[in-house]
Write a protein that holds these residues in place. Structure first.
Motif, short mmCIF file in Angstrom:
data_model
loop_
_atom_site.label_atom_id
_atom_site.label_comp_id
_atom_site.label_asym_id
_atom_site.label_seq_id
_atom_site.Cartn_x
_atom_site.Cartn_y
_atom_site.Cartn_z
N THR A 108 -15.25 -148.98 35.41
CA THR A 108 -14.43 -149.18 36.45
C THR A 108 -14.17 -147.67 36.75
OG1 THR A 108 -12.29 -149.40 35.67
CG2 THR A 108 -13.72 -151.23 36.35
N PRO A 109 -13.30 -147.06 37.83
CA PRO A 109 -12.99 -145.45 37.87
C PRO A 109 -12.65 -144.94 37.52
CG PRO A 109 -13.75 -146.41 40.41
CD PRO A 109 -13.95 -147.59 39.12
N PRO A 110 -11.77 -144.09 37.36
CA PRO A 110 -10.82 -143.53 36.35
C PRO A 110 -9.00 -143.79 37.17
CG PRO A 110 -12.31 -141.75 36.66
CD PRO A 110 -12.50 -143.23 37.25
N ILE A 111 -9.34 -143.58 38.52
CA ILE A 111 -8.44 -143.86 39.24
C ILE A 111 -8.27 -145.13 40.10
CG2 ILE A 111 -7.64 -142.49 40.99
CD1 ILE A 111 -8.99 -140.56 40.94
N ASP A 112 -7.00 -145.90 39.86
CA ASP A 112 -6.92 -146.94 40.80
C ASP A 112 -7.43 -147.53 42.26
OD1 ASP A 112 -5.22 -149.63 42.24
OD2 ASP A 112 -5.42 -150.09 40.35
N VAL A 113 -8.33 -147.90 42.39
CA VAL A 113 -8.65 -148.19 44.03
C VAL A 113 -8.24 -148.09 44.86
CG1 VAL A 113 -11.70 -150.12 42.69
CG2 VAL A 113 -9.67 -150.84 43.42
N LYS A 114 -7.23 -149.22 44.47
CA LYS A 114 -6.07 -149.10 45.40
C LYS A 114 -4.94 -147.30 46.22
CE LYS A 114 -4.68 -153.77 45.02
NZ LYS A 114 -3.65 -155.28 44.75
N VAL A 115 -4.82 -146.54 45.15
CA VAL A 115 -4.12 -145.96 45.25
C VAL A 115 -5.58 -145.21 45.41
CG1 VAL A 115 -3.69 -143.36 44.09
CG2 VAL A 115 -3.11 -145.69 42.89
N MET A 116 -6.32 -144.87 45.58
CA MET A 116 -7.70 -144.03 46.22
C MET A 116 -7.52 -143.84 47.44
SD MET A 116 -10.65 -143.48 43.67
CE MET A 116 -11.47 -145.71 43.53
N TYR A 117 -7.84 -145.70 48.63
CA TYR A 117 -7.61 -146.43 49.05
C TYR A 117 -6.70 -145.81 50.33
CZ TYR A 117 -8.53 -149.21 53.33
OH TYR A 117 -8.83 -149.85 54.60
N ASP A 118 -5.43 -146.37 49.92
CA ASP A 118 -4.22 -145.74 50.07
C ASP A 118 -4.37 -143.97 50.65
OD1 ASP A 118 -4.08 -147.94 50.38
OD2 ASP A 118 -1.77 -148.10 48.58
N GLU A 119 -5.18 -143.07 49.91
CA GLU A 119 -4.91 -141.77 50.09
C GLU A 119 -6.06 -141.41 50.79
OE1 GLU A 119 -5.29 -139.00 46.34
OE2 GLU A 119 -4.11 -140.04 45.49
N MET A 120 -6.86 -142.29 50.87
CA MET A 120 -7.77 -141.72 52.55
C MET A 120 -6.98 -141.99 53.37
SD MET A 120 -11.06 -142.89 50.66
CE MET A 120 -12.75 -142.42 51.85
N ILE A 121 -6.57 -143.15 53.08
CA ILE A 121 -5.97 -143.63 55.12
C ILE A 121 -4.97 -143.20 55.42
CG2 ILE A 121 -4.75 -145.49 55.98
CD1 ILE A 121 -7.49 -146.10 55.71
N ALA A 122 -4.00 -142.43 54.02
CA ALA A 122 -3.00 -141.23 54.75
C ALA A 122 -3.92 -140.04 55.20
CB ALA A 122 -2.17 -141.27 53.61
N GLY A 123 -4.62 -139.48 54.72
CA GLY A 123 -5.44 -138.29 55.12
C GLY A 123 -5.90 -138.28 56.00
N HIS A 163 -26.29 -143.02 40.80
CA HIS A 163 -24.83 -142.65 40.71
C HIS A 163 -24.04 -143.63 40.93
CE1 HIS A 163 -23.68 -142.05 44.95
NE2 HIS A 163 -25.58 -141.83 45.05
N HIS A 164 -22.92 -143.45 40.36
CA HIS A 164 -21.73 -144.57 40.81
C HIS A 164 -22.50 -146.18 40.60
CE1 HIS A 164 -20.14 -140.63 42.54
NE2 HIS A 164 -19.50 -141.14 41.58
N ASN A 165 -23.04 -146.21 40.32
CA ASN A 165 -23.85 -147.65 40.32
C ASN A 165 -22.88 -148.17 39.30
OD1 ASN A 165 -24.45 -146.14 37.54
ND2 ASN A 165 -25.64 -147.73 37.26
N PHE A 166 -21.02 -148.52 39.36
CA PHE A 166 -20.46 -149.83 39.00
C PHE A 166 -19.09 -150.18 39.84
CE2 PHE A 166 -19.61 -145.18 38.24
CZ PHE A 166 -18.09 -144.54 39.04
N LYS A 167 -18.55 -150.62 39.02
CA LYS A 167 -17.78 -151.53 40.71
C LYS A 167 -16.33 -150.60 40.67
CE LYS A 167 -14.31 -155.70 40.70
NZ LYS A 167 -13.89 -156.47 39.61
N GLY A 168 -16.76 -150.57 42.64
CA GLY A 168 -15.56 -149.67 42.18
C GLY A 168 -16.32 -148.49 42.92
N GLY A 169 -17.59 -147.99 42.68
CA GLY A 169 -18.50 -147.20 42.80
C GLY A 169 -18.40 -146.24 44.32
N LEU A 170 -18.64 -147.23 45.13
CA LEU A 170 -18.31 -146.85 46.40
C LEU A 170 -17.60 -146.29 46.51
CD1 LEU A 170 -19.61 -146.94 48.68
CD2 LEU A 170 -18.95 -149.04 49.40
N TYR A 172 -15.20 -144.78 44.71
CA TYR A 172 -14.62 -143.96 44.17
C TYR A 172 -16.09 -142.49 44.36
CZ TYR A 172 -14.49 -141.07 39.63
OH TYR A 172 -13.85 -139.44 38.93
N HIS A 173 -16.58 -142.58 44.75
CA HIS A 173 -18.15 -141.80 46.02
C HIS A 173 -17.29 -141.09 46.68
CE1 HIS A 173 -21.32 -139.56 46.70
NE2 HIS A 173 -21.97 -140.21 47.34
N SER A 174 -16.64 -141.93 47.28
CA SER A 174 -16.56 -141.77 48.69
C SER A 174 -15.28 -140.65 49.15
CB SER A 174 -15.89 -143.37 49.80
OG SER A 174 -17.14 -143.49 49.61
#
Length: 336
Positions: A108-123, A163-170, A172-174
């Motif tokens: 899985t990504p080294p950053i929690d997917v929910k954290v990444m999602y929330d940061e992107m929405i805020a941005g 690249h990024h061929n794992f769960k949550g890879g999409l 994490y890449h974005s």
């Protein structure tokens, strides 16, 4: 013993033998000259995916011992110097405890997917430009799309074997492209921040239909992926959402048509050239920025994967796909 206390396969040195629990993702039986049958195991250790050989054993014999794809096992593994770096299983038994579950071994990504999602929405919300109340912000369109497909977006792999061929890879890449885009907007203030961030967030959204991703992150190309590809499906999604918004909000401000066109262009052109699958080459600065950030993140993730196969100070056995030469893994660690 916590799984994190075990040495990962990438950490082990050549000629070292060690034991640890692993998840068996797949087993492939192969026959060599002379009639010997060997098994190639695809193993997950929570940090990566690796191929390991178990010699002079058949699939039936492994099954009789309780070893099968989709299960956890205790393995004794020796690292060999073959084709750069390889793994040989010297012993393996089924795991019968309750301390570990399949989810402990999934990459899985080294950053929690929910954290990444929330940061992107805020941005995106921070970059929204309503033209003084005269227009519907383009960033709102990106947020609407992400909100609609959040579950698929944070779960999906970004590829089958690239690249990024794992769960949550999409996501994490974005996310890494999105955060990089935020930074370069400070270096190049002439870039349209809202446009670039919106495109960074959803440029690969079509991959949720291009690939089918299972619970452990493995993906396969779908019928839609074969027929259309993620670039077309992503661009079409933008058009569909705009039309739906106008139909449901007839008295609300409209998106700036030109910015919607440019967002669509950036999705269609982010592969950079027709040779690499782009429907059109980049034609605006923001499209160039997205393409190079997309390529950069793909290259860095590929380097991360290749480094797991070689020792510090070594080079890769082969030239990885998408590169023009072999890669060198520095002998020092950047974290030291």
């Amino acid at each position: 013993m916590p799984l994190g206390d075990f040495k990962t396969l990438a950490q082990a040195k050549v000629d070292e033998e060690f034991e640890r629990p692993v998840f068996i993702k797949a087993i492939e039986e192969t026959k060599k000259e002379g009639g010997n049958t060997h098994l190639r195991f695809t193993l997950l250790d929570g940090e990566g995916e690796y191929s390991a050989m178990l010699f002079s054993t058949t699939a039936a014999q492994a099954a009789d011992k309780g070893l099968y794809a989709g299960s956890v096992a205790n393995a004794a593994i020796k690292v060999a110097r073959f084709n750069g770096r390889s793994y040989n299983i010297t012993a393996m038994t089924p795991y019968t405890g309750t301390e570990y579950t399949i989810s402990d071994f999934i990459v899985t990504p080294p950053i929690d997917v929910k954290v990444m999602y929330d940061e992107m929405i805020a941005g995106l919300n921070n970059a929204a430009d309503d033209r003084g109340g005269k227009a519907k912000p383009l960033a709102d369109l990106a947020v609407m799309i992400l909100d609609k497909y959040k579950a698929e977006y944070i779960h999906s792999s970004a590829a089958v074997s690239m690249h990024h061929n794992f769960k949550g890879g999409l996501i994490y890449h974005s996310y890494r492209i999105f955060k990089s885009a935020e930074q370069i907007c400070g270096v190049y203030p002439e870039l349209d921040r809202e446009l670039l961030l919106s495109a960074a967030a959803i440029h690969d959204i079509g991959k949720i239909w291009e690939y089918s991703t299972d619970v452990i992150g493995s993906s396969e190309v779908t019928g839609s992926g074969v027929l259309f590809g993620h670039i077309y499906m992503g661009a079409k999604l933008v058009s569909n959402f705009v039309d739906r918004y106008y139909a449901e909000n007839k008295d609300s401000p409209r998106f700036v048509d030109e910015k919607v066109r440019l967002l669509t262009h950036m999705i269609l052109s982010h592969h950079g050239s027709r040779e690499w699958g782009a429907a059109a080459p980049p034609a605006i600065p923001e499209a160039f920025a997205l393409h190079y950030l997309d390529n950069l993140d793909a290259k860095i993730n590929s380097c991360e994967r290749e480094y797991a196969k070689v020792q510090p100070g070594d080079i890769t056995k082969k030239t990885p796909f998408g590169f023009e030469g072999k890669l060198y893994r520095p002998a020092y660690s950047s974290k030291e």
